[in-house]
Design a protein around this motif. Structure first.
Motif, PDB file in Angstrom:
ATOM      1  N   PRO A 190       0.813  -1.225   0.000  1.00 39.81           N
ATOM      2  CA  PRO A 190       0.000   0.000   0.000  1.00 39.81           C
ATOM      3  C   PRO A 190       0.844   1.272   0.000  1.00 39.81           C
ATOM      4  CG  PRO A 190       0.000  -0.978   2.169  1.00 39.81           C
ATOM      5  CD  PRO A 190       0.768  -1.917   1.302  1.00 39.81           C
ATOM      6  N   PHE A 191       2.158   1.127  -0.172  1.00 42.10           N
ATOM      7  CA  PHE A 191       3.046   2.287  -0.122  1.00 42.10           C
ATOM      8  C   PHE A 191       3.294   2.855  -1.526  1.00 42.10           C
ATOM      9  CE2 PHE A 191       3.968  -0.052   3.707  1.00 42.10           C
ATOM     10  CZ  PHE A 191       4.072   0.944   4.665  1.00 42.10           C
ATOM     11  N   PHE A 192       3.550   4.154  -1.551  1.00 35.63           N
ATOM     12  CA  PHE A 192       3.870   4.827  -2.807  1.00 35.63           C
ATOM     13  C   PHE A 192       5.193   5.573  -2.633  1.00 35.63           C
ATOM     14  CE2 PHE A 192      -0.553   4.059  -3.072  1.00 35.63           C
ATOM     15  CZ  PHE A 192      -0.889   3.999  -4.409  1.00 35.63           C
ATOM     16  N   GLU A 193       5.897   5.789  -3.727  1.00 32.33           N
ATOM     17  CA  GLU A 193       7.156   6.537  -3.656  1.00 32.33           C
ATOM     18  C   GLU A 193       7.220   7.576  -4.761  1.00 32.33           C
ATOM     19  OE1 GLU A 193       9.490   6.336  -6.193  1.00 32.33           O
ATOM     20  OE2 GLU A 193       8.614   4.659  -7.309  1.00 32.33           O
ATOM     21  N   GLN A 194       8.083   8.553  -4.530  1.00 34.34           N
ATOM     22  CA  GLN A 194       8.341   9.600  -5.517  1.00 34.34           C
ATOM     23  C   GLN A 194       9.785  10.060  -5.324  1.00 34.34           C
ATOM     24  OE1 GLN A 194       6.403  13.484  -5.016  1.00 34.34           O
ATOM     25  NE2 GLN A 194       5.760  13.359  -7.142  1.00 34.34           N
ATOM     26  N   LEU A 195      10.504  10.236  -6.418  1.00 28.09           N
ATOM     27  CA  LEU A 195      11.900  10.662  -6.336  1.00 28.09           C
ATOM     28  C   LEU A 195      12.038  12.050  -6.938  1.00 28.09           C
ATOM     29  CD1 LEU A 195      13.583   7.377  -7.693  1.00 28.09           C
ATOM     30  CD2 LEU A 195      13.151   7.998  -5.303  1.00 28.09           C
ATOM     31  N   HIS A 196      13.046  12.791  -6.483  1.00 25.69           N
ATOM     32  CA  HIS A 196      13.319  14.087  -7.097  1.00 25.69           C
ATOM     33  C   HIS A 196      14.800  14.392  -7.027  1.00 25.69           C
ATOM     34  CE1 HIS A 196      13.830  16.101  -3.174  1.00 25.69           C
ATOM     35  NE2 HIS A 196      12.826  15.351  -2.770  1.00 25.69           N
ATOM     36  N   TRP A 197      15.268  15.161  -7.986  1.00 21.59           N
ATOM     37  CA  TRP A 197      16.656  15.599  -8.038  1.00 21.59           C
ATOM     38  C   TRP A 197      16.696  17.036  -8.519  1.00 21.59           C
ATOM     39  CZ3 TRP A 197      17.624  17.399 -12.808  1.00 21.59           C
ATOM     40  CH2 TRP A 197      16.886  16.865 -13.878  1.00 21.59           C
ATOM     41  N   GLY A 198      17.830  17.701  -8.327  1.00 24.57           N
ATOM     42  CA  GLY A 198      17.893  19.086  -8.788  1.00 24.57           C
ATOM     43  C   GLY A 198      19.331  19.598  -8.899  1.00 24.57           C
ATOM     44  N   PHE A 199      19.503  20.596  -9.749  1.00 26.94           N
ATOM     45  CA  PHE A 199      20.772  21.318  -9.879  1.00 26.94           C
ATOM     46  C   PHE A 199      20.457  22.808  -9.789  1.00 26.94           C
ATOM     47  CE2 PHE A 199      21.570  17.404 -12.243  1.00 26.94           C
ATOM     48  CZ  PHE A 199      22.747  16.976 -11.649  1.00 26.94           C
ATOM     49  N   GLY A 200      21.379  23.561  -9.186  1.00 25.15           N
ATOM     50  CA  GLY A 200      21.106  24.981  -9.054  1.00 25.15           C
ATOM     51  C   GLY A 200      22.355  25.835  -9.245  1.00 25.15           C
ATOM     52  N   PHE A 201      22.134  27.020  -9.755  1.00 25.82           N
ATOM     53  CA  PHE A 201      23.194  28.027  -9.927  1.00 25.82           C
ATOM     54  C   PHE A 201      22.712  29.301  -9.258  1.00 25.82           C
ATOM     55  CE2 PHE A 201      24.334  31.796 -12.436  1.00 25.82           C
ATOM     56  CZ  PHE A 201      25.716  31.780 -12.330  1.00 25.82           C
ATOM     57  N   ASN A 202      23.538  29.837  -8.357  1.00 29.76           N
ATOM     58  CA  ASN A 202      23.166  31.049  -7.629  1.00 29.76           C
ATOM     59  C   ASN A 202      24.308  32.039  -7.759  1.00 29.76           C
ATOM     60  OD1 ASN A 202      20.825  29.640  -6.048  1.00 29.76           O
ATOM     61  ND2 ASN A 202      22.631  28.367  -5.729  1.00 29.76           N
ATOM     62  N   HIS A 203      23.979  33.281  -8.086  1.00 29.65           N
ATOM     63  CA  HIS A 203      25.055  34.247  -8.325  1.00 29.65           C
ATOM     64  C   HIS A 203      24.633  35.624  -7.842  1.00 29.65           C
ATOM     65  CE1 HIS A 203      28.493  36.118 -10.276  1.00 29.65           C
ATOM     66  NE2 HIS A 203      27.655  37.040 -10.743  1.00 29.65           N
ATOM     67  N   ASP A 204      25.573  36.291  -7.143  1.00 27.62           N
ATOM     68  CA  ASP A 204      25.354  37.680  -6.731  1.00 27.62           C
ATOM     69  C   ASP A 204      26.694  38.259  -6.307  1.00 27.62           C
ATOM     70  OD1 ASP A 204      24.273  40.064  -6.073  1.00 27.62           O
ATOM     71  OD2 ASP A 204      23.162  39.370  -4.319  1.00 27.62           O
ATOM     72  N   THR A 205      26.997  39.430  -6.788  1.00 27.13           N
ATOM     73  CA  THR A 205      28.291  40.040  -6.445  1.00 27.13           C
ATOM     74  C   THR A 205      28.133  41.117  -5.378  1.00 27.13           C
ATOM     75  OG1 THR A 205      28.011  41.616  -8.246  1.00 27.13           O
ATOM     76  CG2 THR A 205      29.308  39.640  -8.709  1.00 27.13           C
ATOM     77  N   SER A 206      26.908  41.400  -4.991  1.00 33.29           N
ATOM     78  CA  SER A 206      26.702  42.473  -4.017  1.00 33.29           C
ATOM     79  C   SER A 206      26.679  41.904  -2.602  1.00 33.29           C
ATOM     80  CB  SER A 206      25.406  43.208  -4.325  1.00 33.29           C
ATOM     81  OG  SER A 206      25.471  43.722  -5.630  1.00 33.29           O
ATOM     82  N   THR A 207      26.265  42.743  -1.648  1.00 33.61           N
ATOM     83  CA  THR A 207      26.317  42.334  -0.249  1.00 33.61           C
ATOM     84  C   THR A 207      25.316  41.220   0.026  1.00 33.61           C
ATOM     85  OG1 THR A 207      26.881  44.591   0.292  1.00 33.61           O
ATOM     86  CG2 THR A 207      26.160  43.189   2.107  1.00 33.61           C
ATOM     87  N   GLY A 208      25.798  40.155   0.708  1.00 33.26           N
ATOM     88  CA  GLY A 208      24.950  39.007   0.948  1.00 33.26           C
ATOM     89  C   GLY A 208      24.269  39.049   2.295  1.00 33.26           C
ATOM     90  N   ILE A 257      27.473  30.169  -6.187  1.00 34.06           N
ATOM     91  CA  ILE A 257      27.332  28.901  -5.469  1.00 34.06           C
ATOM     92  C   ILE A 257      26.495  27.955  -6.328  1.00 34.06           C
ATOM     93  CG2 ILE A 257      26.343  27.758  -3.437  1.00 34.06           C
ATOM     94  CD1 ILE A 257      26.885  30.269  -1.828  1.00 34.06           C
ATOM     95  N   TRP A 258      27.065  26.788  -6.559  1.00 33.39           N
ATOM     96  CA  TRP A 258      26.316  25.740  -7.252  1.00 33.39           C
ATOM     97  C   TRP A 258      25.750  24.791  -6.211  1.00 33.39           C
ATOM     98  CZ3 TRP A 258      25.976  25.557 -12.641  1.00 33.39           C
ATOM     99  CH2 TRP A 258      26.809  26.457 -13.336  1.00 33.39           C
ATOM    100  N   ASP A 259      24.657  24.195  -6.532  1.00 35.30           N
ATOM    101  CA  ASP A 259      24.113  23.186  -5.607  1.00 35.30           C
ATOM    102  C   ASP A 259      23.491  22.051  -6.397  1.00 35.30           C
ATOM    103  OD1 ASP A 259      21.099  23.536  -5.942  1.00 35.30           O
ATOM    104  OD2 ASP A 259      21.620  25.576  -5.342  1.00 35.30           O
ATOM    105  N   HIS A 260      23.345  20.934  -5.736  1.00 41.62           N
ATOM    106  CA  HIS A 260      22.578  19.831  -6.321  1.00 41.62           C
ATOM    107  C   HIS A 260      21.881  19.085  -5.195  1.00 41.62           C
ATOM    108  CE1 HIS A 260      26.544  18.099  -5.457  1.00 41.62           C
ATOM    109  NE2 HIS A 260      25.937  16.923  -5.341  1.00 41.62           N
ATOM    110  N   SER A 261      20.822  18.422  -5.538  1.00 42.65           N
ATOM    111  CA  SER A 261      20.005  17.802  -4.492  1.00 42.65           C
ATOM    112  C   SER A 261      19.445  16.473  -4.957  1.00 42.65           C
ATOM    113  CB  SER A 261      18.839  18.729  -4.102  1.00 42.65           C
ATOM    114  OG  SER A 261      17.987  18.916  -5.212  1.00 42.65           O
ATOM    115  N   LEU A 262      19.080  15.665  -3.977  1.00 38.50           N
ATOM    116  CA  LEU A 262      18.484  14.362  -4.247  1.00 38.50           C
ATOM    117  C   LEU A 262      17.520  14.066  -3.099  1.00 38.50           C
ATOM    118  CD1 LEU A 262      18.862  12.128  -6.403  1.00 38.50           C
ATOM    119  CD2 LEU A 262      20.485  11.039  -4.847  1.00 38.50           C
ATOM    120  N   GLY A 263      16.415  13.469  -3.404  1.00 39.07           N
ATOM    121  CA  GLY A 263      15.482  13.176  -2.325  1.00 39.07           C
ATOM    122  C   GLY A 263      14.399  12.210  -2.745  1.00 39.07           C
TER     123      GLY A 263
END
Lengths: 273, 605
Positions: B364-382, B400-406
């Motif tokens: 009776p169980f269900f599953e779902q997978l997800h993944w992701g890649f990200g690019f974040n950029h800023d040269t000003s005050t953080g 900053i680059w990121d990636h995710s899995l879940g």
């Protein structure tokens, strides 16, 4: 013997009285023109010259003229002409014509059946004929929401009957993954609807991530109807780590790498040990 | 219709408009495609004039009397004494002294009923004597004489004692779509409100209901004009942040695309110019845009501050999954002057994929997978007041680059107890969502949300559930990270319990809810929550989350929630088509918190 004769005499008197009583019908007026009066059944009757126009409640002459939407009692003479119209603004019974009046209906053509009005063999998925009488039906809608639905969220139904107001019908949470609502809806209603979390920016999306076309409910005659739906995702909620859709009138906060949105002020930012 | 953005935007913002010319072009393209495509979807329009026209909103009925004149979109003109139209059934009736003239011929009779959806006209002519004629497909030259008609074809609706929602001098009706009244008088709680026009949409295209406004405590909408693919609306609104104000909104929608532009508030110094647009191209691809321009200006004078944010997504669906790309660019200061003073203009580009829900084997169980890649950029005050997105180890990260899995695993519904008796059956469900997000700054974030609940319907009136929700969040640095710190509480004493915090939190919530609903018209609910969190909730330590325009917290999971709260809610029908919902929460004297700041009152149908 005498008793039998008396009973027969009384019966004869009743029959004679009934036969001499004028025939009348009640209904709602559709038109009064060209020497005819029409009821909303579509039936037209010839009006006798000098027809009496009375108030139905007082049975006295009235200044009101026969007009559409008014109710009326029409009394016929032996030739089938309307000799008296008693008008009423209060509803009077509207029903099929009595057999005695059917011959009085004036129509140039001989009626014949309309094949489009033949009872259609419209069956539902269970093979039960579908009827639409307009009676109220108790409808219970239960929806399963995706696991990423915030626990404090409220879920609503938006419908075409509400001009797509995103908070038209509020549902009640019955457990962590389900919401439910019970309403009385008239049979024959065709309802298009979607689930939202209160705004159209937070409406449901299909399992394929795309905006979905509204769900469609056609309500036929039953005593109760249970509907089970599944919402696969919300337009504003992606998986963890994805960009969250901004909300109107809220400029997004600058990039923040820490996942705790309200840490105490003064806490040093993370740094190498 | 309202004028476009270009004529009302301050000149000083035009350079920014040019910078975002691609986005504006996209919006304009959406609008033009919408209009063009909508124009190819002809609908029957009915133009109605009469001495008295009344609209009954709860039954979608238009009733008119006296010198009725109807002109349909094929050029046919019908006059009579009385008119009745059921907008949902898409049919109208004209009765008494009916005259019809048009391309198909001229007719005189007692009544005419037009079943627009079926292209059937039922007519009672009066020549030498009455008759019953049926016209098919608009051919008025060839009546079918004597054919039986539907039994209720000439019936007037039973209005009872219903009061009209509005009255008007004329109306334009788009079949199964909209009605626009002219010289209308709206009835609000019995009081007349004259309006030059009033538009109501009742079609099935939900995209015409899209809006780009923020939430409000009160919103009275005047749909001033519209067609089957556009609405021009003025909103009279009130919210906690702005008080009362006006907003304007223009909607466009076609079969697969929509665009909404709005100015909200329009009568306050802080204005938001919002655009929401979407286009579905083919069966599996979709574009969405949200563009927001903030200006601080009196009326339409030169702004003293301005910012903008653009959020563009595309979605590509596959057979068992979909991918979505999202771009967000924000200019926090467009004109180089005062607030908001931070000069950042970060850009973030993310791509992620999500699979469909799949049943795990025959469980009776269900599953779902997800993944992701990200690019974040800023040269000003953080966020940490240093240059770039984040400073770590004396390095200012501007990119900053990121990636995710879940994954998510859930059990939607498992019944136990006496399964033969609905009122003695328990339903159990559970879900767990786990994800990890890695950054090029050497740390990763783990998050896990676990929820269980057991519910039971005790009777037709009474339903109850208990739920337990745990949210674990950990921000782990490869070296170092969060350092011990003791913030001071509301009394000025250091909270030594917080010294144990090293970037991991656990929020636990146990909930008991009881719902009583004897009829569909009444509901009462009591919800009790127990929060037990780490770091501990101590009054005065954690700032409260920011609130939206109507005073609600922007996010629900936050540190420092009061340990106990109980919420009451009552919903009841107050008018035939209006329900009122009143809610309030009590926090058991946590710090200075006793009751939630105000009653939450909502109206629904």
């Amino acid at each position: 013997m005498t008793r039998r004769l008396r009973a027969l005499g009384a019966l004869l008197a009743v029959v004679l009285l009934a036969a001499s009583a004028p025939v009348s019908i009640t209904g709602q007026l559709l038109a009064y023109q060209g020497g005819f009066v029409f009821f909303t059944t579509g039936d037209g009757f010839r009006v006798a010259p000098g027809v009496r126009i009375l108030d139905n409640a007082t049975k006295k002459p009235t200044s009101e003229q026969p007009a559409p939407r008014l109710y009326a009692r029409a009394t016929f003479d032996a030739q089938g002409r309307v000799v008296e119209l008693d008008l009423s603004r209060a509803p009077l019974p509207v029903g099929p014509l009595p057999e005695a009046v059917e011959p009085f209906v004036v129509a140039a053509s001989t009626p014949f059946p309309d094949p489009e009005l033949a009872p259609a063999s419209r069956l539902n998925a269970q093979g039960v004929p579908r009827h639409f009488s307009g009676k109220p039906v108790l409808v219970t809608i239960t929806v399963q929401v995706p696991p990423n639905t915030p626990f404090g969220s409220q879920v609503y139904i938006t419908t075409d009957a509400s001009g797509w107001n995103p908070q038209a019908i509020a549902l009640d949470r019955i457990d962590a993954l389900h919401f439910r609502i019970t309403r009385r809806i008239d049979s024959g209603t065709i309802l298009h609807y979607l689930y939202t979390r209160g705004t159209l920016q937070t409406e449901e999306i299909g399992q394929n991530g795309l905006r979905r076309t509204p769900r469609r409910l056609v309500l036929s005659d039953t005593d109760v109807r249970a509907i089970d739906d599944i919402v696969y995702g919300w337009a504003d909620l992606g998986p963890p780590g994805s960009l969250q859709a901004p909300q109107p009138n809220t400029i997004p906060t600058p990039f923040n790498p820490n996942p705790f949105p309200n840490l105490p002020p003064g806490l040093p930012t993370p740094h190498p040990g | 219709m309202t004028t476009g953005l270009k004529t009302t935007l301050p000149m000083s913002l035009l350079p920014h408009v040019r910078q975002n010319s691609f986005l504006f072009a996209l919006v304009l393209a959406c609008v033009s495609v919408t209009t063009a495509r909508a124009a190819t979807q002809p609908i029957t329009t009915v133009r109605l004039q009469a001495d008295h026209i009344a609209f009954y909103n709860d039954q979608y009925l238009i009733e008119a009397d006296g010198h009725v004149r109807v002109t349909t979109s094929d050029g046919t003109t019908i006059t009579g004494d009385t008119f009745s139209m059921d907008l949902k059934l898409n049919r109208f009736l004209i009765a008494s002294h009916v005259h019809l003239s048009g391309p198909g011929g001229r007719l005189h009779g007692a009544a005419l009923a037009d079943f627009i959806a079926f292209d059937r006209v039922y007519f009672v002519p009066v020549i030498e004597k009455p008759d019953r004629w049926t016209y098919i497909n608009g051919d008025f030259r060839h009546p079918i004489k004597g054919r039986e008609m539907p039994g209720d074809v000439f019936y007037f609706p039973n209005l009872g004692n219903a009061k009209p929602t509005l009255t008007a001098a004329s109306a334009v009706i788009g079949s199964m779509s909209y009605v626009r009244f002219n010289d209308a008088t709206l009835r609000i709680f019995g009081a007349p409100l004259p309006l030059p026009s009033y538009y109501i949409y009742f079609g099935a295209n939900s995209d015409l209901g899209q809006n780009s406004l923020s939430g409000a405590n009160f919103d009275l909408t005047w749909n001033a004009s519209g067609t089957n693919n556009s609405i021009t609306a003025i909103h009279f609104r009130r919210d906690t942040a702005n008080g009362p104000f006006l907003a304007a909104e223009q909607h466009f929608a076609g079969r697969h695309e929509f665009a909404v532009v709005s100015l909200n508030p329009a009568t306050k110094r802080d204005k938001f110019w919002n655009t929401v647009a979407g286009d579905r191209i083919g069966k599996r691809f979709q574009l969405n845009l949200f563009e927001q321009l903030y200006t601080q200006q009196h009326d339409l004078g030169d702004p003293s501050a301005a910012a903008s944010s653009t959020y563009l997504t595309f979605t590509q669906a596959f057979k068992q999954s979909y991918i979505q790309g999202a771009i967000q660019q924000t200019y926090y200061n467009l004109i180089g002057r005062a607030s908001p003073a931070i000069p950042n203009h970060p850009i973030q580009i993310h791509l992620y994929g999500v699979t469909f829900n799949h049943q795990i084997a025959k469980t009776p169980f269900f599953e779902q997978l997800h993944w992701g890649f990200g690019f974040n950029h800023d040269t000003s005050t953080g966020y940490d007041n240093n240059t770039g997105l984040q400073t770590y180890g004396n390095v200012a990260y501007t990119t900053i680059w990121d990636h995710s899995l879940g994954y998510t695993v859930y059990l939607p519904d498992w019944k136990f107890g006496n399964r033969d008796n609905f009122y003695k059956t328990y339903a159990f469900n559970a879900s767990e969502s786990v994800s990890r997000l890695w950054y090029t700054v050497p740390h990763h974030i783990n998050s896990a949300t676990t929820t269980f609940s057991i519910s039971r319907t005790f009777s037709r009136d009474l339903n109850a559930y208990v739920a337990y929700n745990v949210v674990n969040t950990g921000d782990y640095y490869n070296h170092g990270g969060y350092t011990p710190y003791a913030p001071t509480d509301a009394n000025g004493n250091p909270d030594t319990g917080f010294l144990a915090f090293r970037g991991a939190s656990t929020l636990r919530t146990a909930t008991l809810a009881l719902t009583y609903s004897a009829t569909p018209n009444f509901l009462a609910r009591l919800t009790f929550d127990r929060h037990k969190d780490f770091p501990n909730a101590v009054p005065g330590i954690f700032p409260l989350p920011p609130t939206n325009n109507i005073g609600q917290f922007l996010y629900s999971n936050y540190l420092g929630q009061p340990p106990y709260d109980i919420s009451g809610e009552v919903r009841a029908k107050i008018l035939p088509h209006v329900m009122i919902d009143v809610q309030r929460t009590y926090y058991f004297n946590f710090g200075t918190e006793r009751w939630s700041p105000q009653f939450l009152v909502q109206f629904s149908q």
